[in-house]
Write an enzyme that holds these catalytic residues in place. Structure first.
Site, PDB file in Angstrom:
ATOM      1  N   CYS A 216      55.308 -10.851  -5.879  1.00 29.24           N
ATOM      2  CA  CYS A 216      55.336 -10.614  -4.431  1.00 29.24           C
ATOM      3  C   CYS A 216      55.144 -11.924  -3.660  1.00 29.24           C
ATOM      4  CB  CYS A 216      54.238  -9.598  -4.110  1.00 29.24           C
ATOM      5  SG  CYS A 216      53.776  -9.484  -2.389  1.00 29.24           S
TER       6      CYS A 216
ATOM      7  N   CYS B 219      52.208 -12.050  -1.244  1.00 27.72           N
ATOM      8  CA  CYS B 219      50.945 -12.061  -2.000  1.00 27.72           C
ATOM      9  C   CYS B 219      50.596 -13.479  -2.424  1.00 27.72           C
ATOM     10  CB  CYS B 219      51.043 -11.173  -3.240  1.00 27.72           C
ATOM     11  SG  CYS B 219      51.393  -9.441  -2.888  1.00 27.72           S
TER      12      CYS B 219
END
Length: 102
Positions: free
Chosen positions: A27, A30
């Protein structure tokens, strides 16, 4: 930052103030959030515990907290969920939420 599992999660969030980052290695937001959390950890380690949960490795925890998007930050105070922050957040935004809960 401690990586939590379903076995360690409940004990960890019972501490005073705990921020948990639900994310995944694939991600991009993230990965952007991680350095912000690392910086906060250095500054607040005496007041706040900052941990992470890999949603791919811990799908039960992601399901338990209805994690729909990554990253999602959950802020706990003595085991009670106080705040849910979805998406990338700046250091200032996170600090504001921590101060509100503190």
């Amino acid at each position: 930052m401690l990586e939590l599992t379903k076995e360690s999660f409940n004990n960890e969030v019972k501490k005073d103030i705990v921020l948990v980052d639900f994310g995944a290695s694939w991600c991009p937001p993230c990965r952007m959030q991680e350095p912000v959390l690392e910086e906060l950890l250095e500054e607040l380690s005496d007041r706040v515990s900052i941990n992470k949960v890999d949603t791919d490795a811990q799908p039960e925890l992601a399901s338990q907290f209805s994690i729909m998007g990554l990253p999602t930050l959950l802020l706990f105070k003595k085991g009670q969920l106080k705040e849910t922050m979805r998406g990338f957040h700046t250091k200032e935004q996170i600090l504001r939420k921590i101060e509100e809960v503190y």
